[in-house]
Structures are given as structure tokens and as C-alpha cells.
Design a protein around this motif. Structure first.
Motif, short mmCIF file in Angstrom:
data_model
loop_
_atom_site.label_atom_id
_atom_site.label_comp_id
_atom_site.label_asym_id
_atom_site.label_seq_id
_atom_site.Cartn_x
_atom_site.Cartn_y
_atom_site.Cartn_z
N ILE A 99 2.13 7.31 -3.40
CA ILE A 99 2.53 7.53 -1.83
C ILE A 99 4.09 7.54 -2.07
N GLN B 294 -1.94 11.91 3.69
CA GLN B 294 -2.40 10.63 3.21
C GLN B 294 -3.38 10.22 4.44
N ARG C 116 -7.00 3.80 7.22
CA ARG C 116 -7.36 2.52 6.85
C ARG C 116 -6.19 1.37 7.41
N LEU D 153 2.72 8.75 6.94
CA LEU D 153 1.61 8.96 6.35
C LEU D 153 0.66 10.33 6.52
N ALA E 157 0.83 -1.22 -0.02
CA ALA E 157 0.10 0.06 0.02
C ALA E 157 0.84 1.18 0.04
N LEU F 116 -5.76 6.72 3.77
CA LEU F 116 -4.60 5.23 3.92
C LEU F 116 -3.99 5.34 5.55
#
Length: 824
Positions: A423, A449, A455, A444, A417, A452
Motif C-alpha cells: 500500500i 485498493q 475491510r 485507498l 494495514a 482493503l
């Protein structure tokens, strides 16, 4: 299907692979050779800054502006930091992905969130005067070298720069640092190439290692701190131990020009980089050469090196043992056979069963190796194949824990990911284990981000409150909507989520000048201890005090009151206390011990005259000079003068009498050469009587209107203490006594004069004959006691009395008893 060994190259007896991570990283017109480029540890962000010492093509005023560009490894621009603070001499990263910028004058800026926010400090130690020449960074600190060869070390968690031992002032050809974690002294050591040798500099000493074949143009230390690479002037590469005791190997580059960079690839190989050529040197002098179409930058990491050009971002590393075990050409290891069995199974070939029989005894190990190899793979196809092989193998085993398999599947999903080009974090398995999932999520967040990050947090069962708070803080900083709309959006998204700190979001709004929005957001903060400090800094004093009072936390209320007293005029401070009895009580309680003047002002403000007068009276008691005491009491009387309250009148009269007493005591001190000051009125009277000044005592009794009973008690005890039996006998001749003659009997008897005490027994007419009889017994007059009992015809009492009589007294008691019998 790609061949997993297609990018492998053998160096000595080990394999190395160059994995292509991203292509088209930078624009073709970006001249990388004219830029300083540095990368954060664990495949973090890239920072580019134009090298002021190199010429570059003019591209207009826009591109000519100096700035630091922060990119992901895939070439996505994260942030541009405009720079106009002087020449940059050091650009590096911390392990937490903080960008460190060191200027020529010794100013250090730490950009901590990839978005331009920073903290700043200065190196000191003459950096502004002598100027910084260069810097060397390690994950938790850096060392700057000044033009006079002084070395200044900074460790991030300590913060305070430290001057190391001073090496010779000759020309420095190259230098490197060994991090504190890998030195015996647990402090940073600096290797400095000066002249023909190398000096090892730490906090206390600069030691010459007396090496031949210098000068050394490059020095590089391995990631584990055990080995050092030296590049000599004649193109030789030496690899030695960091204690300079053993030479591990050497390599002749045969290059006429020294490389622009020398770095370690893991802990087993060294890389030499020229403009478009890279040499990889393994153990025993084995080497490999790579060629590129343009300028290449080396970015070392714990398990390999990132190679950055305009066209591509690649990762060069030693092939992990588990990967080599599975994919090596001609390998017959159990893991390789298991992978082949999986391939045969997909082809529905019976050879799959034969392969499983071959490795049946080693099947658990084969499954484990396949799982580990899957984690080290960057290619998704081979990740799946290896996990399929592992799944196939563990399905055959009767007893096998699937925890490692499940954990690896989870980890691979996370790695894939964040490796996505959007990313741009090509983190390896070893880097991820060192970095940890919490710090990966923080990276992140710093890149905004958020989706993401949320998650991944949910996937890893980690709290996501930090992500939501960061998102909300950025929204209140950057949103162009009106404040009510922003507040509704933030509250609607975050309300009810556990662990959300609205105080942090409100502080971000306040820092952006949105005070109304900050106040609105603070209303949703459930912890008063978080609300109050920000409200104080926002000048919302009344709201802060009310929130503290609502919390019921007296310590918090006291903190608010202390802050308000410091910054507000006294009148404004007291106005805040109006109609807030709890706050007033706390101020009063604190001021009693710490600030009497504040307490006076408080009582005056609240028109509490009696309390104010009592405070003055308390001060008067602590004074030593009589006149000062009198002055304090006069102030107390004056304070109560205009009041018609009966309580105030009573206090005023008491304070007036206290003034009179102080003056009288001062006069007695002077006239009688004794110490009367500080005594109460009763103590003063008692002392006068005891010392023979009864007339003075009587005058005082008259002046101060001492109650008659009190005066008789004082007079009795004074005379007894003085042992003035004659005066007491004269008193006994009086007809009445306000305190009762029994008091005289008890006091005199207690002083040991039984004869005189007996004089008062007949005067105790309010007592029974039995009680008077008992008093005579205490006085030693049993005969008198018997006469009292005879008078009331108490035969039983006489019989009891006979048991208390002495030998000579029994006859008289018997006579009294006989008289009763004869009358019968």
C-alpha cells in the motif's frame, strides 16, 4: 528484539528519531537530483517530474518522454501521466491528495483521483504574458509568482484566482507563504525576500519589515504558522516569530554553499538539506547531522519530515512525549515501570508484583501513557509490548474504562494495514487523527485498493457503498469484456446493497461511449430523479419521460418536458406527448400562464377545436381595439367552421353574436359619446334603457333575440333606475307580464314609490288574499289591505291587521270587524 531507542538522537534537551519506513524505493539508475519531487500531506503519494533546468543522461526515446510519475512512499508506481502541455513551474498537492500542476503560461490542472482525470483553469492576471516563475503550496491552496513579481493566490474551495498586493520588481531571492488559517487577516500572506529585507504581502498591502543581514536565500514557515526560518547569504540560520517581533534563535551552518532546501521538522526543529547531507537544528542552536549515500529530498508533514533517497524512505520526527516517558534510558516513570513489570511477568519473575506495588497509585496514568505510546510506534513488536503492558495494568485496576484501549487497538490495526509496502502509506498516529478514517479510505479507493478499503469500512462500521460504486465505475471504463457480461458482473455484485447509485456507474459507462451498457445499468437505479437527467443527456428522450411519469413526481415530469421542448422541434415534442395524458396536462397547465402560442399549437395538434377557439376568445377579451377583437373572434369561428359537433356549432354561434355586439358597441360609443365597449349584452341593454334610449334597446333585443323574460327584467330595472314612473305606470296598464307583476311591485317599492307599487297589487292575481293584504300594508294602504281580508272573510287576519294600523286607520278596521259580528 530491537532496542526502541536505537534510532534516537538527542538535539538539545529533546530526542529525535529517524524511522526507516521502506527500502529500495526507487531504481538505482533514477537520478533523483534531476527530478522535482513533492509529497502529498499525511504521508500521501509522491509525484516526480524531471527538472527541465538540469542535464540528465540520455536513456532512449522511451525515457525521454516527459511525464509525471505518481508513486507510493514504498516506490510502487500508481500512475504515469504523460505530459506535453508546456514547461511545469509548480507541482504540489492538496490535503485531499489532489495533484496540482501549474505551467509556465498560467494553466492549472488539478488531478483529483490519482488516475489522470483532471479539472483545469487559468491563473489570469497576465500569467500568460509574463510567465509563471515558481509556486508555493499549502494544503488548501497555492501562490504563483510571475516574472514581474506579481503574486496570484488560489484557494481551492473558492477556485477564483486573486491578485495580491504588488511588491517591488527587484530580484526575489526566496519566498514562502503563511496559510490563511495562521494569519490575523485570515487571508494568505507571502514572505518575499527582496534586496536586503523581507516584504510581507497580503491582499491589500506589501509591507517592508526592514530586516538586516539580507539577502535571505531561504525562507521557511513552521506548520503551525508561528515561526519563520531565514537562511542568510553568509550561512546563518535565524528563527523568528512570524510577526517579526522576536528572534528565537540562530545557528551557523559554516557552509560555503547554501542548502538546496530548508524545511521545518514539526514545529520545534529546522532541517537544512544539501545533496547528501542534512542538518537538524533544534532550540538554542543545538544541531545534528545526517549523511546519506545519495541525493536526499525533504518532504515536510505536520509532525515530521519524510526523507526520500533511491535506497530508503525514512521518517524523522521529534520523539513523542509519551514514547520518551516509556523508553527513555533510566526512566522511572509509572509507564516505564509498568512496561518493565510486563517484561518480568513474561519471565515469571516476582519482581513484576513489586513493580506494580510501586506505581499502584499512578497505575491509571501509566496505562494511558502505554496506550498512547503504542499508537506512536511504527515497530509492531513494541506496539504489542506496550499494549500488553496496558492490558496487564488495566486488569489490576478495579474500575477502568477500556474505551481508549479498544480504540487504540483498532487504530493500530488500521495504521499497520496501510503501512504495508504493498500500500505504501506510512501514516503516523497524529497524521491519521488529522486526516480521519473516511479520507484514508478515499485514498485507498483512489489507489484501487478496494479489498482493503471494504475491510476497513466494515471494521470501522462505515458505509461501503462509495467503494463499490468506484469499483464498478472503473470496471465499466476499463474492462474488455462484452457489455452484457460487464452489466451482469456489476449488478450481481452490487444489487441489493444499500446506498448504491447505479446512475454514477451508468454515467461512467456513457462517458466511455458505452450507451447500451449505461441504459442497462440505469434500469437498476431505483431513484427516478437520478435516472432521468442521464437519460436526457443520452438522448433517450422517451425513456426519460416515461421514467419521470412512472415516478409520479410532477416537478420531475415538468423538468423533463422543459428540457425536451428546448431541444426538440415542436412537432417531435408534440409526438412525444401522444398517449401520455399526464404529460399533456402538465404542458397545458404551464402554457396557459406562460406560452399561449404553444397552447394554440397543442390544441391544433390534438384537434381540440373548441379549446383552441376558447383560447382565441380569451385573447379577444384582453384586446382594447374593437377591430382586433373582431379579428380574433373571426379566427375562432373559422376554426370551428368545419366541425359538425353540436358543441362546436353552439360556440360558433356565440362567437358570431359576440362580433355583432362588439360592432354595435363601437357604434354606440361613437354615436352616443359614451363607453359601451367591453359590456355584456345585458349590461348594454340596461345602460341604454337607463340613459333614455329605449328604442335602441328594443332594436338590440330584437336583433339578438333576447328572451322575453330577460328583456322585461332589464326594462323594469332600467326604468326603475331611471325613475321613469310614468313609463312604468303605462306598463302597468298591460294585461300580462312574463315575469309576474309581483316583480314590478318589489322593484318599485324598493325604489321608494309606495303609491305606484300599490297599483300592481291587484294585478297579482296568482297570490292569496293574505299575501296581497301584506303587499298593501308594505305600500302603506292598511284600508286596502283590510278590504282584501274582508273579501275572503278572514277575521283573524283583520285582528292582526288592527295591530299594524295607525291611529286614523284603526276605526275603519274596527268597522270591518263589526260588520262580521253583526252578520253572525
Amino acid at each position: 528484539m530491537s532496542n526502541p531507542t536505537a534510532n534516537w538522537e538527542k538535539v538539545g534537551d529533546r530526542f529525535y528519531r529517524k524511522v526507516k519506513l521502506y527500502d529500495a524505493v526507487f531504481d538505482q539508475d533514477l537520478e533523483l537530483e534531476n527530478y522535482l519531487l513533492t509529497g502529498a500531506p499525511y504521508s500521501g503519494a509522491l509525484a516526480l517530474y524531471r527538472d527541465a533546468g538540469k542535464l540528465h543522461n540520455y536513456r532512449g526515446t522511451q525515457s525521454a518522454r516527459s511525464g509525471i510519475d505518481i508513486y507510493s512512499c514504498s516506490g510502487n508506481l500508481i500512475r504515469r501521466i504523460n505530459w506535453d502541455k508546456g514547461s511545469i513551474c509548480g507541482l504540489g498537492w492538496s490535503q485531499d491528495e489532489n495533484l496540482l500542476v501549474v505551467t509556465e503560461d498560467g494553466t492549472v490542472r488539478s488531478y483529483y483521483d490519482l488516475q489522470g482525470d483532471f479539472t483545469q483553469f487559468s491563473l489570469g492576471f497576465g500569467a500568460e504574458e509574463h510567465k509563471v516563475k515558481a509556486c508555493r503550496f499549502w494544503p488548501s491552496g497555492f501562490v504563483a509568482i510571475l516574472s514581474n513579481n506579481h503574486l496570484v493566490a488560489v484557494t481551492y474551495h473558492v477556485g477564483r484566482p486573486k491578485l495580491l498586493a504588488i511588491p517591488p520588481e527587484d530580484e526575489v531571492h526566496s519566498w514562502a507563504v503563511i496559510p490563511p488559517a495562521y494569519t490575523l487577516s485570515r487571508s494568505v500572506e507571502v514572505l518575499v525576500a527582496i534586496g536586503q529585507t523581507i516584504y510581507v504581502v497580503d491582499s491589500s498591502d506589501a509591507e517592508d519589515r526592514v530586516l538586516p543581514n539580507g539577502p535571505f536565500k531561504h525562507i521557511s514557515v513552521s506548520p503551525n504558522g508561528l515561526y519563520v526560518t531565514l537562511y542568510t547569504q553568509d550561512g546563518m540560520v535565524w528563527v523568528i516569530t512570524s510577526d517579526f517581533q522576536n528572534k528565537i534563535g540562530e545557528y551557523d551552518s559554516k557552509a560555503k554553499t547554501p542548502p538546496k532546501d530548508v524545511q521545518w521538522c514539526g514545529n520545534d526543529a529546522v532541517m537544512l538539506a544539501w545533496e547528501d547531507e542534512v542538518h537538524l537544528i533544534g532550540p538554542n542552536g543545538a544541531s545534528l547531522r545526517y549523511y546519506f549515500d545519495g541525493w536526499v529530498h525533504l518532504l515536510p508533514d505536520i509532525d515530521g519530515v519524510r526523507l526520500i533517497t533511491n535506497d530508503v524512505c525514512e521518517f524523522l520526527q521529534k520523539v513523542p512525549d509519551c514514547t520518551e516517558d516509556v523508553f527513555k534510558l533510566g526512566s522511572t516513570s509509572p509507564a516505564s515501570v509498568l512496561l518493565d513489570a510486563m517484561d518480568q511477568l513474561e519471565k515469571k519473575s516476582p519482581k513484576a508484583d513489586e513493580n506494580i506495588r510501586l506505581i499502584r497509585s499512578n497505575l491509571p496514568d501509566a496505562v494511558g501513557v502505554c496506550v498512547q505510546a503504542a499508537g506512536h510506534e511504527f515497530d509492531v513488536h513494541w506496539q504489542k509490548q506496550l499494549l500488553k503492558a496496558a492490558s496487564f495494568g488495566k486488569s489490576i485496576l478495579d474500575l477502568y474504562s477500556s474505551d481508549d484501549f479498544v480504540d487504540m487497538c483498532e487504530m493500530i490495526r488500521i495504521l499497520n494495514a496501510v503501512r504495508d509496502y504493498k500500500i505504501g502509506m506510512p501514516i503516523s498516529y497524529d497524521q491519521y487523527r488529522r486526516l480521519t478514517s473516511e479520507k484514508l479510505i478515499q485514498r485507498l479507493i483512489n489507489r484501487h485498493q478496494y479489498l482493503l478499503a471494504v475491510r476497513l469500512s466494515d471494521y470501522l462500521r462505515l458505509p461501503a457503498n462509495q467503494i463499490y460504486v468506484h469499483w464498478a465505475s472503473e470496471k465499466v471504463r476499463n474492462s474488455t469484456e462484452d457489455e452484457d457480461t460487464i452489466c451482469s458482473a456489476v449488478v450481481g455484485k452490487l444489487n441489493g446493497r444499500p446506498g448504491i447509485s447505479f446512475e454514477v456507474i451508468a454515467r461512467a459507462a456513457y462517458d466511455e461511449g458505452r450507451s447500451h451498457l449505461a441504459t442497462q445499468l440505469l434500469n437498476h437505479e431505483t431513484r427516478a430523479g437520478k435516472q432521468v437527467p442521464l437519460l436526457l443527456s443520452m438522448e433517450e428522450d422517451e425513456i426519460a419521460l416515461d421514467k419521470a411519469l412512472e415516478s409520479g413526481d410532477t416537478d420531475l415530469v415538468f423538468f423533463v418536458l422543459l428540457q425536451l421542448k428546448k431541444k426538440l422541434p415542436l412537432a417531435s415534442f408534440f409526438r412525444l406527448l401522444t398517449n401520455r395524458p399526464v404529460a399533456t396536462a402538465i404542458v397545458e397547465s404551464s402554457a396557459k400562464d406562460q406560452d399561449q402560442e404553444l397552447l394554440k399549437d397543442l390544441y391544433y395538434q390534438d384537434d381540440r377545436r373548441v379549446d383552441g377557439a376558447n383560447l382565441l376568445f380569451s385573447e379577444a377579451l384582453h384586446q382594447t381595439a374593437p377591430q382586433t377583437k373582431v379579428d380574433k373572434l373571426k379566427l375562432a369561428v373559422k376554426l370551428l367552421g368545419d366541425s359538425k359537433d353540436p358543441t362546436s356549432t353552439l360556440y360558433s354561434r356565440s362567437y358570431t353574436e359576440a362580433q355583432m355586439l362588439i360592432r354595435v358597441q363601437a357604434s354606440l360609443d361613437q354615436d352616443l359619446d359614451a363607453h359601451y365597449s367591453g359590456l355584456s349584452l345585458n349590461e348594454t341593454l340596461l345602460r341604454l334603457i337607463r340613459t333614455g334610449y329605449g328604442k335602441r334597446a328594443g332594436k338590440l333585443q330584437s336583433d339578438f333575440k333576447v328572451p322575453e323574460k330577460t328583456w322585461w327584467w332589464l326594462r323594469l330595472r332600467g326604468l326603475v333606475a331611471k325613475r321613469d314612473w310614468g313609463e312604468i305606470e303605462e306598463v302597468s296598464k298591460q294585461r300580462r307580464c312574463p315575469i309576474g307583476w309581483e316583480a314590478f311591485f318589489n322593484e318599485v317599492l324598493g325604489a321608494g314609490n309606495q303609491k305606484l307599487a300599490a297599483l300592481f297589487v291587484p294585478k297579482c292575481t296568482g297570490l292569496t288574499a293574505q299575501e296581497r293584504s301584506e303587499m298593501f300594508v308594505k305600500s302603506g294602504m292598511v284600508g286596502k289591505a283590510g278590504e282584501e281580508l274582508v273579501r275572503v272573510k278572514d277575521v283573524n287576519g283583520l285582528k292582526e291587521l288592527r295591530g299594524k294600523a295607525r291611529a286614523g286607520e284603526e276605526v275603519e278596521i274596527d268597522r270591518m270587524i263589526a260588520q262580521f259580528r253583526s252578520r253572525r
